[in-house]
Design a protein around this motif. Structure first.
Motif, short mmCIF file in Angstrom:
data_model
loop_
_atom_site.label_atom_id
_atom_site.label_comp_id
_atom_site.label_asym_id
_atom_site.label_seq_id
_atom_site.Cartn_x
_atom_site.Cartn_y
_atom_site.Cartn_z
N ARG A 235 0.15 -1.33 -0.14
CA ARG A 235 -0.04 -0.07 0.22
C ARG A 235 1.03 1.40 -0.33
O ARG A 235 0.35 2.01 -0.48
CB ARG A 235 -1.31 -0.05 1.33
CG ARG A 235 -2.59 0.98 1.01
CD ARG A 235 -3.41 0.70 1.90
NE ARG A 235 -3.44 -0.65 2.79
CZ ARG A 235 -2.34 -1.31 3.60
NH1 ARG A 235 -3.32 -0.20 4.76
NH2 ARG A 235 -3.27 -2.22 4.17
N ARG A 236 1.46 1.13 0.95
CA ARG A 236 2.45 2.67 1.23
C ARG A 236 3.82 2.79 -0.01
O ARG A 236 3.16 3.79 -0.78
CB ARG A 236 4.17 2.01 1.90
CG ARG A 236 4.56 3.09 2.76
CD ARG A 236 5.13 2.72 3.79
NE ARG A 236 5.95 1.58 3.63
CZ ARG A 236 6.02 0.81 4.41
NH1 ARG A 236 5.15 0.80 5.47
NH2 ARG A 236 7.33 -0.36 4.51
N ASP A 237 3.94 1.58 -1.14
CA ASP A 237 4.65 1.81 -2.45
C ASP A 237 3.69 2.13 -3.44
O ASP A 237 3.78 3.03 -4.06
CB ASP A 237 5.66 0.04 -2.83
CG ASP A 237 6.20 -0.07 -1.80
OD1 ASP A 237 6.86 1.10 -1.32
OD2 ASP A 237 6.67 -1.32 -2.08
N ARG A 238 2.56 1.31 -3.12
CA ARG A 238 1.15 1.74 -4.15
C ARG A 238 1.48 4.43 -4.64
O ARG A 238 1.16 4.43 -5.26
CB ARG A 238 0.28 1.43 -4.68
CG ARG A 238 -0.19 0.55 -4.96
CD ARG A 238 -1.12 -0.48 -5.42
NE ARG A 238 -1.18 -1.58 -5.24
CZ ARG A 238 -1.53 -2.54 -6.96
NH1 ARG A 238 -0.13 -1.54 -7.40
NH2 ARG A 238 -0.89 -3.80 -6.84
N ASP A 239 1.66 4.41 -2.47
CA ASP A 239 0.52 5.18 -2.56
C ASP A 239 1.68 6.49 -2.80
O ASP A 239 1.51 7.66 -3.39
CB ASP A 239 0.60 6.05 -0.86
CG ASP A 239 -0.86 5.38 -0.48
OD1 ASP A 239 -1.29 4.61 -1.47
OD2 ASP A 239 -1.02 4.63 0.47
N ALA A 240 3.29 5.93 -2.79
CA ALA A 240 4.23 6.80 -3.39
C ALA A 240 4.55 7.02 -4.86
O ALA A 240 6.07 7.21 -5.47
CB ALA A 240 5.77 6.16 -2.86
N GLY A 241 3.30 5.78 -5.94
CA GLY A 241 3.85 5.78 -6.94
C GLY A 241 4.33 4.93 -8.08
O GLY A 241 4.32 4.72 -9.04
N MET A 242 4.93 4.10 -6.59
CA MET A 242 6.08 2.61 -7.52
C MET A 242 4.76 1.70 -8.28
O MET A 242 3.49 1.49 -7.79
CB MET A 242 6.53 2.31 -6.32
CG MET A 242 7.51 3.23 -6.05
SD MET A 242 9.03 2.16 -5.20
CE MET A 242 8.73 3.27 -3.55
N MET A 243 4.90 0.22 -8.82
CA MET A 243 4.56 -0.18 -9.50
C MET A 243 4.37 -1.73 -8.81
O MET A 243 6.10 -2.60 -8.83
CB MET A 243 4.99 -0.04 -10.58
CG MET A 243 3.81 -0.68 -12.27
SD MET A 243 4.65 -0.22 -13.35
CE MET A 243 5.07 0.72 -13.89
N PRO A 244 4.05 -2.49 -8.35
CA PRO A 244 4.24 -3.58 -7.73
C PRO A 244 3.88 -4.65 -8.86
O PRO A 244 2.90 -4.57 -8.98
CB PRO A 244 2.71 -3.65 -6.26
CG PRO A 244 3.67 -2.21 -5.87
CD PRO A 244 3.23 -1.46 -7.27
N PHE A 245 5.10 -4.85 -8.94
CA PHE A 245 4.58 -6.40 -9.47
C PHE A 245 5.32 -8.06 -9.74
O PHE A 245 4.70 -8.60 -9.78
CB PHE A 245 5.66 -5.74 -10.69
CG PHE A 245 6.91 -6.72 -10.87
CD1 PHE A 245 8.08 -5.97 -10.22
CD2 PHE A 245 7.36 -7.62 -11.52
CE1 PHE A 245 9.77 -6.94 -9.51
CE2 PHE A 245 8.99 -7.78 -12.24
CZ PHE A 245 9.57 -7.60 -10.19
N MET A 246 5.73 -8.53 -8.11
CA MET A 246 5.96 -9.23 -8.45
C MET A 246 6.02 -9.91 -6.88
O MET A 246 6.09 -9.06 -5.45
CB MET A 246 7.73 -9.25 -8.34
CG MET A 246 8.20 -11.28 -8.30
SD MET A 246 9.60 -11.54 -9.33
CE MET A 246 9.60 -13.00 -9.13
#
Ligand SMILES: Cc1ncc(COP(=O)(O)O)c(C=O)c1O
Length: 491
Positions: A235-246
């Motif tokens: 969630r934190r990474d998505r909020d920071a605009g990153m692209m979780p993929f794996m």
């Protein structure tokens, strides 16, 4: 015949026929049989040898020679092998070997290696039976892990390589074909537990994502990935605009043998649209046992699995394996048409998909044969029982440690790895392990558990018995007392 006379005869025969085949077939046949006998004796009598012994300087010096110009008699080369190589192997054929996670090998696997070398098969591609043997093993693995018919598989060196391929396939699946030309833009993010094998971070590095792109998630008290912490990180990474993929789960961590909650990870990966990869280097083959398979529940939902036949599968090194649910995604990641690799409708260049379309290797050895032999010679049930036996031994070792006040158990034993320590300083425990290895009695390794240096016994070898563990424990206690005394004697 003296050595000089023999060499003279061999040189004369070689001059008559310049190829590299034996100049004297009967002599070579006799020598080959002697070499085979030596290796069968080695396996049969392995208990009479030390597990490991330090390499004397004089033996090491044998391997600093200049590039040889003249031919040497095969019997003499074999003599050097027997004198300088065989006694100083790592010892993982020995039942007292319990360091790291090494398989013990089998006679059948050894013989299959010889047959494979005789065929000198190159399994990069083309239409020949060795490729069908690899396809047979792929088919068996689809069945074992309940993967669909469209799933693909590939033999590789080991799980480190299979994990790297998984990151490449997941990267390709997320970014599409363009990534192969344009490379990776920033922002991709993957996840694994802090206890994941170091090759996962290395795979992110080699895939051009950088190790910072791998979020390392804390573990719970049983060393399994903390799912709530993982969800928060995503969630934190998505909020920071990153692209979780794996998302990488581990089926049998290298340090303690802990198995992540694979079913929960599969569900989370589905919800979040992540590629779900399982590093099952040794643990995945627990699927061969009906008793252990339930603890791997969720592995059948993975997008890809990496594991080794050379660990719990006992196939001689090396025999890593990579299984991918979506065979097309796998192929699209690596297939690379070239005029000299054209597929034809007939002849040796037949077959639409070649193994070289599924990984970076074009030249590939026949790893499948020793795996096929091992599986056929022993069968699933027997291999599964052997895996169960390692786990039973680990439990018995755990019980012995708990009953001995001078020893401390450092982790709950989930599979086949037991981490413990002699109740003394880290340096004493490190010295005990060094003493054990140099004594030739047993070869455990070390790791750090909760900040303490642990003696780590990974029970993988199918030859290990309770008497080997008793001998190891007895030596730990003896060496422990001696080391403590030595430490106290230092002013
Ligand atoms: C969990 C885990 N992953 C990956 C690896 C690396 O496997 P390999 O040595 O076959 O490359 C290991 C090795 O022990 C392991 O235990």
């Amino acid at each position: 015949m003296s050595t000089a006379q023999r060499l003279h005869a061999v040189t004369a025969a070689r001059e008559a026929s310049p190829n590299l085949d034996p100049a004297d077939w009967p002599a070579t046949r006799a020598q080959a049989h002697a070499m085979l006998d030596d290796m069968l004796d080695y396996i049969r009598d392995i208990r009479t040898r030390p597990v490991w012994q330090p390499i004397p300087a004089q033996a090491r010096a044998q391997f600093r020679d200049a590039l040889p110009d003249a031919p040497q008699d095969l019997a003499d080369v074999h003599g050097e092998f027997m004198q300088f190589i065989l006694p100083y192997a790592a010892g993982n054929v020995h039942p007292g070997f319990m360091g790291w996670v090494h398989g013990g090998g089998t006679g059948e696997g050894m013989l299959a290696e010889m047959l494979a070398a005789g065929l000198n098969a190159n399994l990069g591609g083309r239409d020949h039976m060795p490729i069908e043997v690899e396809r047979q093993v792929i088919h068996w693995m689809r069945e074992l892990f309940a993967f669909p018919e469209s799933a693909s598989g590939l033999f590789v060196t080991g799980t480190s390589m299979a994990n790297l391929l998984s990151v490449l396939v997941a990267r390709h699946a997320r970014l599409g074909r363009a990534v192969r030309r344009k490379g990776v833009g920033a922002g991709l993010r993957g996840y694994a537990a802090v206890t994941a094998h170091r090759c996962i971070g290395q795979a992110f590095d080699l895939a051009g994502l950088g190790t910072n792109a791998l979020g390392l998630v804390p573990v719970d008290g049983d060393f399994r990935i903390d799912i709530a912490a993982l969800e928060r990180a995503i969630r934190r990474d998505r909020d920071a605009g990153m692209m979780p993929f794996m998302l990488v789960g581990t089926a049998g961590t290298v340090d303690t043998g802990a198995i992540d909650d694979l079913a929960a990870l599969a569900a989370l990966a589905r919800r979040e649209g992540l590629w779900f990869h399982v590093d099952g280097a040794f643990g995945a083959l627990g699927m061969l046992s009906d008793r252990i398979a339930p603890s791997l529940k969720g592995i059948e939902q993975a997008d890809s699995i990496a594991f080794d036949f050379h660990k719990w599968g006992q196939v001689p090194y090396d025999a890593g394996f990579f299984l991918v649910r979506d065979g097309k995604a796998h192929r699209d990641t690596f297939a690379n048409p070239a005029a000299y690799l054209r597929r034809e409708a007939r002849g040796l260049a037949g077959g639409e998909h070649w193994p070289c379309d599924f990984g970076p290797d074009l030249s590939r050895g026949f790893r499948a044969l020793k795996t096929w032999f091992t599986i056929k010679a022993h069968g699933r049930a027997r291999l599964g029982e052997m895996i169960e036996r390692s786990c039973d031994l680990a439990r018995r070792l755990e019980a012995r440690i708990l009953a001995e006040p001078r020893l401390e158990l450092l982790t709950r034993t989930e599979l086949n790895i037991v981490c413990f320590r002699y109740r003394a300083a880290d340096e004493v425990n490190a010295a005990i392990v060094g003493d054990l290895q140099e004594s030739g009695i047993a070869a455990p390794s070390t790791t750090i558990i909760n900040g303490k240096l642990a003696i780590r016994a990974a029970l993988v070898n199918h030859r290990t018995e309770m008497r080997d563990l008793e001998a190891m424990l007895k030596a730990v206690l003896e060496f422990g007392v001696r080391r403590e005394q030595k430490l106290r004697a230092i002013p």
